[in-house]
Structures are given as C-alpha cells and as structure tokens.
Design a protein around this motif. Structure first.
Motif, PDB file in Angstrom:
ATOM      1  N   UNK A  85       0.936  -1.289   0.054  1.00 15.24           N
ATOM      2  CA  UNK A  85      -0.007  -0.156  -0.084  1.00 15.24           C
ATOM      3  C   UNK A  85       0.851   1.374   0.010  1.00 15.24           C
ATOM      4  N   UNK A  86       1.914   1.279   0.917  1.00 16.75           N
ATOM      5  CA  UNK A  86       2.927   2.441   0.946  1.00 16.75           C
ATOM      6  C   UNK A  86       3.423   2.652  -0.636  1.00 16.75           C
ATOM      7  N   UNK A  87       3.830   1.583  -1.272  1.00 16.30           N
ATOM      8  CA  UNK A  87       4.571   1.664  -2.574  1.00 16.30           C
ATOM      9  C   UNK A  87       3.333   2.368  -3.633  1.00 16.30           C
ATOM     10  N   UNK A  88       2.188   1.805  -3.556  1.00  9.12           N
ATOM     11  CA  UNK A  88       1.062   2.293  -4.440  1.00  9.12           C
ATOM     12  C   UNK A  88       0.981   3.798  -4.164  1.00  9.12           C
ATOM     13  N   UNK A  89       0.895   4.188  -2.790  1.00 12.81           N
ATOM     14  CA  UNK A  89       0.798   5.462  -2.476  1.00 12.81           C
ATOM     15  C   UNK A  89       1.870   6.295  -3.092  1.00 12.81           C
ATOM     16  N   UNK A  90       3.029   6.001  -2.954  1.00 15.07           N
ATOM     17  CA  UNK A  90       4.138   6.737  -3.300  1.00 15.07           C
ATOM     18  C   UNK A  90       4.170   6.734  -4.856  1.00 15.07           C
ATOM     19  N   UNK A  91       3.919   5.511  -5.480  1.00 13.06           N
ATOM     20  CA  UNK A  91       4.286   5.505  -6.934  1.00 13.06           C
ATOM     21  C   UNK A  91       2.709   5.113  -7.657  1.00 13.06           C
ATOM     22  N   UNK A  92       1.760   6.104  -7.782  1.00 14.68           N
ATOM     23  CA  UNK A  92       0.526   5.559  -8.124  1.00 14.68           C
ATOM     24  C   UNK A  92       0.598   5.064  -9.344  1.00 14.68           C
ATOM     25  N   UNK A  93       1.234   5.341 -10.354  1.00 16.76           N
ATOM     26  CA  UNK A  93       1.413   4.815 -11.803  1.00 16.76           C
ATOM     27  C   UNK A  93       2.083   3.530 -11.956  1.00 16.76           C
ATOM     28  N   UNK A  94       2.873   3.282 -10.758  1.00 17.79           N
ATOM     29  CA  UNK A  94       3.715   1.917 -10.887  1.00 17.79           C
ATOM     30  C   UNK A  94       2.685   0.671 -10.904  1.00 17.79           C
TER      31      UNK A  94
END
Ligand SMILES: C[S@@+](CC[C@H](N)C(=O)[O-])C[C@H]1O[C@@H](n2cnc3c(N)ncnc32)[C@H](O)[C@@H]1O
Length: 191
Positions: A85-94
C-alpha cells in the motif's frame, strides 16, 4: 506533494520495524537498504526490457530503479499489504503486485525479452518451504532463457541459495556502505 506524503505515512524505518515485529522471517531486516546498495542493484539491471523487483519493502531499491532506468517497465512485488500500500501511495502509476514473488515470476514465464529480477528477498530467514519453493520458481524462470538474470543481495559470504548445475552464481561486488555490508550476486544460465 512530497511533504504531504511525509505527513500521511509513517517513516520507512518505522514501517519496516513494524513489519519486522509482525513477520520477522519474511521481513529479514530492521534497516532499509542503503542508497549505495540500492544504486548498485539498479545498475545491475542496465539493458533490461523489463525489471521485476522482488520484496520491494518500503521502496529504496524501487527509487533507485526508477531513477536509473526511466521508461523501463518495472513491476514491484511485495507480499505484506501495508508495504504494498505504501508503494502504491508513493508511485501511483507503478505496477505494484501484492503477491508472492513466486506467483508473479511464474505468471511471467513466457514473457520474451531481457528480464532482470532484482531481489531483496531474505532467503536465509524465510520459512524453509517458502525459501525452497521460491528458489525453485526463480531457477525455472532463469533456465528458460539466457536473456534472463537474477540480481540478489545477501549479508552472508555464500551464495544466497543453492542453484542447479545449469545455472551459475557470480558475486559481482560487495557494498561496504550498507549496514551490514552486502554482497551482490547474479544468477543466470551457465555459459
Ligand atoms: C529485506 S526486506 C527488503 C526491503 C527493501 N527492498 C530494501 O531493500 O530495503 C524483504 C522484503 O521482502 C518481502 N517478502 C518476503 N517474502 C516475500 C515473498 N515470498 N514474495 C514477495 N515479497 C516477499 C518482505 O515483506 C520484505 O518487505
């Protein structure tokens, strides 16, 4: 935007500490990889058509990959929901997959091109059956094409896991500016 992110989410160190308390074997470390280690891992992926990051955690290696290889497709795989979730929040298009490394690697088996797996998976602390099933899946994936390789770091002096004879481990460097110092190893089809 960056300061909003800092307000909205706990620090990487705190989040990794919580992950370590909840899942010590899967998390494997209290400290995120240093910038020196992350940069060295990212540079090992030069020339890739696709990079798959296994065990992205709080994202230090993800950052280095995105900086070093802009425009190269990157899939970040992270098993723990809060970290994914942290990664999605930080890199929304990844492309972030909350899944096991094995599930994602198996799903890419037939994908053509130069595919580099960049792994922070803690093989020596994972539950034994998870470590061996994951290693088996990675070896099967690598054996399919000489254009594929695994880049893996370890804090131990030996290769991260035992591989079959048709694959070859090579230690390419030791990163001293990391706590603890880490060896970077590459695994691919033997010549
Ligand atoms: C040593 S931490 C590395 C985190 C980060 N890449 C770094 O370098 O600081 C290992 C990460 O692998 C994840 N992990 C462990 N087993 C996994 C598996 N089977 N599939 C995907 N991720 C896994 C853990 O949740 C943890 O975030």
């Amino acid at each position: 935007m960056a300061s909003m992110f800092r307000l909205a989410t706990p620090s990487a160190h705190l989040q990794l500490l919580v992950a370590m308390l909840r899942n010590p074997g899967s998390t494997g470390t209290l400290l995120p990889s240093s910038r020196a280690l992350a940069n060295a891992l990212a540079s090992a992926a030069d020339g890739a058509d696709l990079v798959v990051e296994l065990g992205a955690g709080t994202g230090p290696v993800t950052d280095a990959l995105l900086t070093r290889l802009p425009g190269v497709p990157l899939i970040a795989v992270e098993l723990q929901a809060a970290l994914a979730q942290r990664l999605r929040h930080r890199y929304p298009s990844m492309d972030v997959r909350e899944a096991t490394a094995r599930q994602v690697v198996d799903s890419l088996f037939d994908r053509p091109g130069r595919i580099v797996l960049v792994s922070s998976l803690p093989f020596r602390s994972l539950p034994a059956h998870v470590a061996s099933e994951t290693a088996h899946s990675l070896c099967r994936f690598l054996a399919h094409s000489p254009e594929r390789k695994l880049v893996q770091f370890t804090y131990h002096p030996r290769a991260p896991f035992a591989a079959p004879r048709h694959l070859r481990w090579k230690r390419t460097s030791v990163i001293w500016r990391n706590t603890p110092p880490a060896g970077i190893w590459e695994l691919r089809l033997a010549p």
